[in-house]
Structure formats: C-alpha cells, structure tokens
Design a protein around this motif. Structure first.
Motif, PDB file in Angstrom:
ATOM      1  N   UNK A  18     -34.378  28.574 -18.424  1.00 49.92           N
ATOM      2  CA  UNK A  18     -34.680  28.150 -16.950  1.00 49.92           C
ATOM      3  C   UNK A  18     -35.648  27.267 -16.746  1.00 49.92           C
ATOM      4  N   UNK A  19     -36.302  26.978 -17.980  1.00 53.03           N
ATOM      5  CA  UNK A  19     -37.296  25.808 -17.711  1.00 53.03           C
ATOM      6  C   UNK A  19     -37.102  24.748 -18.694  1.00 53.03           C
ATOM      7  N   UNK A  20     -35.997  24.492 -19.466  1.00 55.27           N
ATOM      8  CA  UNK A  20     -35.613  23.775 -20.288  1.00 55.27           C
ATOM      9  C   UNK A  20     -35.061  22.450 -19.874  1.00 55.27           C
ATOM     10  N   UNK A  21     -35.235  21.361 -20.769  1.00 56.33           N
ATOM     11  CA  UNK A  21     -34.486  20.201 -20.421  1.00 56.33           C
ATOM     12  C   UNK A  21     -33.205  20.189 -21.230  1.00 56.33           C
ATOM     13  N   UNK A  22     -32.284  19.619 -20.718  1.00 55.87           N
ATOM     14  CA  UNK A  22     -30.765  19.656 -21.472  1.00 55.87           C
ATOM     15  C   UNK A  22     -30.855  19.577 -23.008  1.00 55.87           C
ATOM     16  N   UNK A  23     -31.756  18.739 -23.275  1.00 57.07           N
ATOM     17  CA  UNK A  23     -31.611  18.367 -24.645  1.00 57.07           C
ATOM     18  C   UNK A  23     -32.134  19.729 -25.583  1.00 57.07           C
ATOM     19  N   UNK A  24     -33.370  20.252 -24.966  1.00 53.32           N
ATOM     20  CA  UNK A  24     -33.777  21.501 -25.705  1.00 53.32           C
ATOM     21  C   UNK A  24     -32.836  22.430 -25.457  1.00 53.32           C
ATOM     22  N   UNK A  25     -32.161  22.660 -24.415  1.00 49.44           N
ATOM     23  CA  UNK A  25     -31.143  23.786 -24.581  1.00 49.44           C
ATOM     24  C   UNK A  25     -30.109  23.379 -25.490  1.00 49.44           C
ATOM     25  N   UNK A  26     -29.642  22.315 -25.727  1.00 47.18           N
ATOM     26  CA  UNK A  26     -28.869  21.893 -27.049  1.00 47.18           C
ATOM     27  C   UNK A  26     -29.400  22.565 -28.510  1.00 47.18           C
ATOM     28  N   UNK A  27     -30.765  21.972 -28.578  1.00 46.43           N
ATOM     29  CA  UNK A  27     -31.618  22.673 -29.869  1.00 46.43           C
ATOM     30  C   UNK A  27     -31.395  24.229 -29.531  1.00 46.43           C
ATOM     31  N   UNK A  28     -31.548  24.918 -28.497  1.00 45.35           N
ATOM     32  CA  UNK A  28     -31.661  26.330 -28.587  1.00 45.35           C
ATOM     33  C   UNK A  28     -30.569  27.007 -28.986  1.00 45.35           C
ATOM     34  N   UNK A  29     -29.369  26.216 -28.389  1.00 42.09           N
ATOM     35  CA  UNK A  29     -28.014  26.786 -28.619  1.00 42.09           C
ATOM     36  C   UNK A  29     -27.770  26.833 -30.439  1.00 42.09           C
ATOM     37  N   UNK A  30     -28.454  25.365 -30.869  1.00 40.07           N
ATOM     38  CA  UNK A  30     -28.231  25.529 -32.469  1.00 40.07           C
ATOM     39  C   UNK A  30     -28.794  26.548 -32.904  1.00 40.07           C
ATOM     40  N   UNK A  31     -30.020  26.731 -32.461  1.00 42.53           N
ATOM     41  CA  UNK A  31     -30.977  27.865 -33.206  1.00 42.53           C
ATOM     42  C   UNK A  31     -30.259  29.211 -32.977  1.00 42.53           C
ATOM     43  N   UNK A  32     -29.456  29.384 -31.861  1.00 39.00           N
ATOM     44  CA  UNK A  32     -28.792  30.847 -31.451  1.00 39.00           C
ATOM     45  C   UNK A  32     -27.895  30.926 -32.586  1.00 39.00           C
ATOM     46  N   UNK A  33     -26.876  29.546 -32.816  1.00 44.49           N
ATOM     47  CA  UNK A  33     -25.854  29.790 -33.573  1.00 44.49           C
ATOM     48  C   UNK A  33     -26.417  30.039 -35.048  1.00 44.49           C
ATOM     49  N   UNK A  34     -27.588  29.584 -35.635  1.00 45.18           N
ATOM     50  CA  UNK A  34     -27.876  29.807 -36.745  1.00 45.18           C
ATOM     51  C   UNK A  34     -28.400  31.346 -36.999  1.00 45.18           C
ATOM     52  N   UNK A  35     -28.824  31.652 -35.915  1.00 45.83           N
ATOM     53  CA  UNK A  35     -29.204  33.210 -35.872  1.00 45.83           C
ATOM     54  C   UNK A  35     -28.115  34.145 -35.786  1.00 45.83           C
ATOM     55  N   UNK A  36     -27.148  33.682 -35.198  1.00 46.61           N
ATOM     56  CA  UNK A  36     -25.699  34.503 -35.389  1.00 46.61           C
ATOM     57  C   UNK A  36     -25.144  34.278 -36.790  1.00 46.61           C
TER      58      UNK A  36
END
Lengths: 519, 320
Positions: A173-191
């Motif tokens: 909710x308070x992330x920039x689009x670029x940060x969202x991308x980073x978050x997603x890659x982290x989530x995929x790593x967690x997965x």
C-alpha cells in the motif's frame, strides 16, 4: 512428485465480538511454498482471521493445526517464535533503533563475554539486506529509511526468524512500483524456500502476479477457495462483493427514487488530475448541480482519498479543484468549506462528530461565525437554525442539549448532515453516509440525498453498498488503485457493468468474446 | 428481578460519581467553611476572609488561563515562569510609570504565549514539552533581567496591591471580573465554542473547517497574559519583585484548581466556576492546616488526597 507438506490447517474457526459474528466457521489450508491470496471487503473477516492465527485474539471455536500439531497461541510473540510472522501495513519495528538492531531484535549476536557483537551484527545485517535489494547503512536509525525499505527490513526479519508462514497485510500500500517488484521477487524466493505466504491485498494485478491459491471471505464466512488461476477477475470481484454475474435488478431496494436532471451544464465541482503520492494518480471528475455522482471501486482504490483531496483535508501533490468556476486553494479545509464544499467523513466517530458537545453545538459548529457578530454568538439565531434542521432531518434526540455521542449512528449522521446543510453548500461529498446505521435511518438518509440533489446540490456519493451506489447515482466514476478506470453513465449504471469495470477492461473484452462464442 | 437489581447498583454508583464530579468541589468548599467555623477561632471574621481571598486571587487568575488551555487538551507549564518574568519586567520599567511598565509586561507575556502557541499549533510539539521549554527558559530570562529580589517603592503599584473599593481589595475585584469575562468567552463566543470543539475532537474540528491553529495560539497567548496579570498583582502586594521564587510551582496549583474544579484533562469541557471553587478549596485546606499548626508537608499530602479524589470522580469521562 509428492505434494508439498501441509503447514497449516484451520478448521471451523469462529470469533464473535459484541453484536458481530466476525468470523464464522472458516477453514484454511496452507502448504509449504504456497502463496495464498486472502481477500474480502471491509468487515469480511480478514483481519480477524489473521489476528486469530497470530495469537492476538483467541478463537471462540475451531482449531488451528500448525506443522502437524494443534496450537493455541496466547500472544503474537508465541506465534512468531513458533514460525508465523506477520508483516503489517504499518511497519511494526522500532523506528529509533538502527536498521541492524531491528533486524536482530531479540536474537542479537553476542561475543564470548555476553556483550552485543555490534560489528558482526552490522556485517550480517548488511549482507542479509542486500538479498532484499536494500543497500543502506545499517547503522542508521530505521526511521530514516523509506517505507518500502522499512518493509523489506520487516520482511527480512520475519524470514530470518525461521518463519514457516509469512502473513503480509497489504504490504504494497505504500510501495513504489519498483519496490513492489523487489517484494515480488522476495516472495518468490520465500515460496521456493518452502515458506507459505498469506498475501492480503485489494490490488487484483498483484494477486494474479504472485498468488497461486485464494480464499475469499465475505461477512465472516469463507465463500470461495481454490486455485486463483481458475477464478477470473470478474468472478473474483463478484464473489468478493457477493453479487451474481448478470443479476438484473427489476426494482430498487433502496429509497432512491431515480434519476435527477442536471439543472446546469456547467459543473459545480471540477477536479482535475488530483495526485497524492501512493494514493491517487491523476484523478479527474466533475459534478453538475443537481447530479449525484457515485464513486465506485474496491476498498483501497482511493475513493476516500479522492473525497478528502477535493475537500482540502488531504494535501495534493498536483492537480486542481474548481468550485462553480472558482479555483480552490489546495490543502485547506476552511478554504474548501468557504467555497461551498462539504465533506461527510467516512469515520463518523473520530472525524465527524464532536462527541462531548451537544446536538445543538455540533449542528452549529461550522456555521457559528455566520451566526455571530463580533465573535459573540447569537443564541436566538443558533436556536432557529438548529430547530429548523432537527425538524427537517427528523433528528431524534431527547433535547438539542443532549450529547451527540449518546445518539444512535443514524442520528449522528443526520447531525453531521445538518452541520453542513446549515452552511448552504454547493457540493456535498458523502463518504459512506449510511455505513453502520440502522435500516430506517438508512432509508431516510438516502431519501435526503435525493431531495438535496433535487434542490440543485452537486453530490459525490461513496458507498460500499453496491445497491446504494448504483441506485443513488446518476453517473458512477470507477476508481482502481488510485486512478480512474472508467465511468458509467445512463443505462450503463448497473452492478454488472460496475464489477466489469472494476475487474478491468481486458477482462471485459475477454468475457465479451466468451459470451459471443457461447451465444 | 435479579437482572433489575444488578442494573441499579452500577447506575447508582455512576450517579454518585456524576454528582461528585459536578458538585463535589462546592461541597468540599462548604464542608471546609463549616468545619472551620466550628474548630478554627476567628475564622468567621471579615479580616480572615479578606486575607484568604487576597491570597487565592493570583491562583484563580492563573487557573482561568490554565482552564482554557486544558480545555483544548493541552497544558501550560510556563505560567509560573511568566509570573516571574512579569515581576522582573515590572521592576525594570516601573521608572517610566506603572502603565508603561504594564504594557511592556504584556508584550513579554504575549511573546511567551505566542512561542508556546506556535510550538503547539504550527510545529506540532506536545503542549507539555513545548511549555516545559518556556517554563525553564522563561524563569531564566526573568533572572537575567533582574538577578535578585528588589524592593519596589511606587505608590500606584502599592495601591494596586493593597487598595480597595468599598472594602473589597482590587485583587479580588480583578480576579472576579476576569473570571466572569473568561466564563463569558467560553459560553457565549464563537472562540469559546471552537476551543471546546478542538479540545474534544481535533480531527473533527479540522474537517469542520474551524481555524484550529489560530484558536490554539490565542489560547496560549491569553493564558500567558493572565499569568502576567497574576505576576504583577503578586508583585504589587509584596511591593517587591522576586523573580527567584514568585510563581514557583504555580503551574501545579493552577492545574490542581482546574482538575479539582471538574475540567477534564482530556479537553472539550471548561468549568470556570468549578476552577474558581477548586482554587478556593485548596486555599482553605492549606489555611486550615496551617492555622492548626500542622507542618507544611501535611498540606501537600492533603492536596494530594484532594487531587486523587477529583481524578477518581472524573474517572470514566473522556476515555469512552
């Protein structure tokens, strides 16, 4: 391939609060390496479910099986120690401590004398965070980081504490689009590391980008679960809102009587390209006198923010608002009110009423300077205004001197309406005007909105109640992720069209094709 | 049946608390008057009443300003320092005559109030911290201006301190007039109502378009001006300027009077009559104990008991 291990099994979980059944017999299963979307509108029970899983609340009924054994967490700390970590919307770390200290809080490395090994801590923190795309001086206080980076620290912390399940409550909710991308890659790593992720968001694009499975809650019940890929966007939206596709309403259930004729072609309110960082992106809309314009969209789509930006309560980065052709100074509530814009805020209790003051004082609050001479209040004029509106809006209070805090929600709402009507406004912005008030009062408020529009006011109506929105509005502007994605006019003002617009244009075309081949 | 009895018990308790909260302070004053009439010799003399009233007048004046600040959910710790500042400045400028000296005092006080108000309303500093700065700095400044006690021989100042009209000392008259004025402002002016609304719910007041910042700044300026009036009157009565000790702990006496008088610290309500009665109650209590030769430490303990009682009676208000 053996199916991944079951990490969490929730069976028949229920929780009630006085007057509300917040969660009713809900099941949830999570497997290792599963990214699970948890969605639902306001009050659907998402937060309650999360709080039950993390030991904030205790369930009334049902059981939670975590890694094969039944658990009952007494505190969030216990849940966290067991391996269920939560990343909240608001970062819940300690802002004044250093980034490294936050990362290692409660499990700081010590040297052989039992003293904090700060050098090692900083070294390791730096290394860990680099993996999350965060390159900062880890000795800096956490609060000097951007929100996105702070969230990454929280996430890194959650993972580092050997979490088996990470729950993310609207992490973007308070992330920039670029940060969202980073978050997603982290989530995929967690997965890939076999961690189960529960992902709560209202942004459909994100859900489809990162989640594999989904649970939809509505009014405290699980109404759908399964693979996300099997549920297209439109179906997702309609499940969430509880509407059947193609359901056609023969007649209205609300008290709205129908269309209003805009009495003037000149808009009384014209908002152009309002932008608020992280919240609104170039939102434009206009309202003509006598028109009720609905603002549609899911929770978090920027409806409330739009109303607040127009009324000066939320500072905008760019964009402008004109009222009856006169430009408005942004970011000033008094200026907007003087120009004739009145906002009925969503949070009636904390932003609307002044609970300790009487009905009379609350009604007179905004208009008081106009009823005064040299700063002295004319009690007679106040009385006459207050009497007029108590009668006109049928406000039920034991006397004008009763405290507003003691009234029912519906009557409080009427008092707020009276406060603004006494100002003789040109534009009314109504944010969830009937939420939490009883059926009778609801009907009265709806009828009132109709009357006001008939009197030539421009009305902006925000409502999560689809019936109310569709039947009350002459036009509906649809928001999604803080931007306008469509506008419904005339015969297109239907629940069906609204949900299609919310779900996204691509989906609509896709569906149209489907219908064509079917038909 | 059982349900009915269950329900009436807490209701009665609530009603008792409500009564105590509204009338407790007056009942306390009345009780002390009665007790003293019986046990204290010469209590019922005009002279004694005069002494008590003259002593309490500055506390009342400071407490009036404090009540307004507390009504906005704030607090002003700098009032004692402002009294000291008023004493210093009076001594420095008395050579030009009483009126010019008073004008300069007013300027200094207004400056302190503006600083407090600006910190609270514009910068967003918490009132207790903002006014703490001026509580320390204000007295420092007072001592820089006038490092030690100085006797003041000025006939107009002396008559302000000890003169009277029809046997009523100026001090008492001024305190009474100011109390009526402040009560009027709270009840009958736009400013007063906006102040209460801001104290009760600042977000709501903001969204209702009230001039929140302006009201807050004015409130702190008024509070400082009232403290300055009290400082000048106390100086006039002493016929000496004593920036070291004048107004020491006055902020606490004033807050006590306000709270005991039924004004909640959570803001949104200001009880001026109660504030005056609260100041009188503390004064009578102190006088009673002193007259019966109890050590001053007893006075403090007695005050503490009154404060706890007042807070107990106010329990449940504000936090709902």
């Amino acid at each position: 391939m053996a199916p991944p291990a079951e990490v969490l099994a929730v069976r028949g979980l229920s929780k009630s609060f006085p007057g509300v059944r917040a969660l009713d017999d809900v099941d949830l299963t999570l497997h290792a390496g599963e990214v699970h979307a948890l969605i639902g509108e306001n009050g659907a029970g998402k937060s309650t479910l999360i709080k039950l899983l993390t030991g904030v609340y205790r369930p009334d009924a049902g059981e939670i099986t975590f890694q094969g054994s039944k658990v009952s967490f007494a505190t969030p700390l216990e849940a966290q120690k067991a391996g269920i970590s939560t990343i909240y919307q608001e970062v819940n770390l300690i802002p004044l401590l250093s980034v490294a200290r936050n990362l290692f809080l409660g499990r700081e490395p010590r040297n052989r004398f039992g003293v904090l090994d700060i050098a090692r801590m900083n070294r390791e923190a730096e290394k860990t965070l680099r993996g999350y795309g965060v390159r900062v001086d880890v000795r800096r206080p956490l609060r000097t980081l951007g929100v996105g980076a702070q969230q990454m620290v929280a996430l890194a912390r959650a993972v580092a504490t050997d979490a088996r399940i990470v729950i993310m409550d609207e992490p973007t909710s308070s992330l920039e689009p670029r940060e969202v991308e980073t978050l997603f890659s982290v989530i995929r790593r967690l997965r890939d590391a076999g961690i189960a992720v529960v992902y709560v968001s209202h942004r459909l694009d994100e859900l489809y980008a990162v989640c594999g499975t989904v649970t939809v809650l509505r009014d405290g019940r699980r109404v759908h679960h399964g693979s996300l890929a099997d549920l297209d966007r439109l179906a997702l939206v309609s499940t969430m809102l509880g509407r059947d596709l193609g359901e056609v309403r023969e007649e209205g259930l609300t008290k709205f009587t129908g269309d209003h004729e805009a009495t003037d072609t000149q808009p009384v309110l014209d908002a152009r390209e309002l932008t608020v960082p992280h919240k609104l992106h170039e939102v434009s809309l206009s309202i003509r006198p006598g028109e009720v314009v609905g603002l549609g969209g899911l929770l978090g789509s920027g409806r409330t923010e739009t109303a607040k930006a127009i009324s000066g309560a939320l500072p905008v980065r760019s964009g402008r608002v004109t009222v009856a052709g006169v430009p408005l100074r942004g970011g000033s509530a008094p200026a907007a009110i003087r120009a004739g814009v009145s906002l009925l805020p969503e949070d009636r209790k904390s932003e609307g009423i002044v609970p300790g003051l009487s009905v009379r004082e609350n009604i007179a609050l905004a208009v008081l300077p106009r009823l005064s001479r040299f700063g002295l209040v004319s009690e007679a004029r106040v009385d006459s205004v207050v009497d007029t509106f108590i009668k006109r809006l049928r406000i039920k209070a034991s006397s004008p001197h009763q405290k507003v805090g003691e009234l029912s929600g519906g009557n409080q709402q009427k008092v707020l309406l009276a406060r603004w009507l006494a100002m003789n406004p040109k534009v009314l912005l109504l944010d969830e005007p009937t939420r939490g008030i009883d059926v009778g009062a609801k009907a009265e408020v709806q009828k009132l909105v109709d009357e006001l529009a008939a009197d030539g006011l421009g009305v902006l109506l925000i409502s999560s109640d689809l019936e109310e929105l569709i039947e009350g509005s002459d036009r509906v502007v649809v928001l999604k992720d803080g931007a306008v994605v469509g506008e419904l006019t005339g015969d297109d003002v239907t629940e069906d069209k609204l949900m299609r617009t919310i779900a996204g244009d691509a989906q609509v075309e896709h569906l149209a094709k489907e219908v064509a081949t079917d038909g | 049946m059982a349900e009915a009895t269950l329900r009436t018990v807490p209701l009665d308790k609530a009603r008792v608390l409500q009564w105590l909260q509204t009338y407790g302070v007056y009942a306390g004053v009345a009780a002390l008057l009665v007790v003293n009439t019986v046990i204290t010799p010469h209590f019922l003399s005009a002279e004694n009443f005069r002494t008590q009233a003259v002593q309490v007048a500055p506390v009342i004046i400071v407490a009036l300003g404090m009540a307004l600040v507390i009504g906005t959910e704030g607090v002003d710790l700098s009032v004692g320092a402002v009294m000291a500042l008023a004493a210093s400045v009076t001594a420095l400028y008395l050579g030009y005559g009483l009126l010019p000296a008073l004008l300069v005092v007013a300027l200094f006080a207004a400056a302190v109030g503006l600083a407090n108000g600006a910190l609270v309303a514009l910068v967003g500093v918490q009132p207790i911290v903002a006014t703490l700065a001026l509580m320390v700095g204000g007295r420092g400044l007072a001592l820089v201006l006038l490092p030690q006690l100085e006797d003041l021989r000025n006939p107009s100042l002396a008559s302000l301190g000890s003169g009277d009209v029809l046997g009523i000392p100026y001090l008492i008259l001024i305190a009474a007039v100011l109390a009526v004025l402040v009560a009027f402002v709270v009840r009958r002016t736009t400013f007063g109502r906006q102040l209460l609304a801001i104290g009760d719910s600042r977000p709501a007041a903001q969204l209702a378009g009230l001039p929140v910042r302006r009201v807050l700044i004015i409130v702190y300026v008024v509070c400082a001006l009232l403290a300055a009036v009290a400082g000048v009157l106390a100086t006039a009565r002493l016929q000496a300027s004593d920036p070291t000790s004048l107004g020491n702990l006055m902020e606490l006496s004033a807050i006590t009077a306000v709270v005991v008088g039924g004004t909640p610290l959570t803001g949104g309500r200001v009880n001026i009559a109660g504030t005056v009665a609260g100041a009188v109650l503390i004064q009578l209590l102190t006088a009673t104990l002193i007259k019966h030769d109890l050590p001053p430490s007893w006075t403090q303990i007695a005050q503490a008991i009154v404060i706890v009682a007042a807070v107990y009676a106010a329990r449940g208000r504000g936090k709902r």
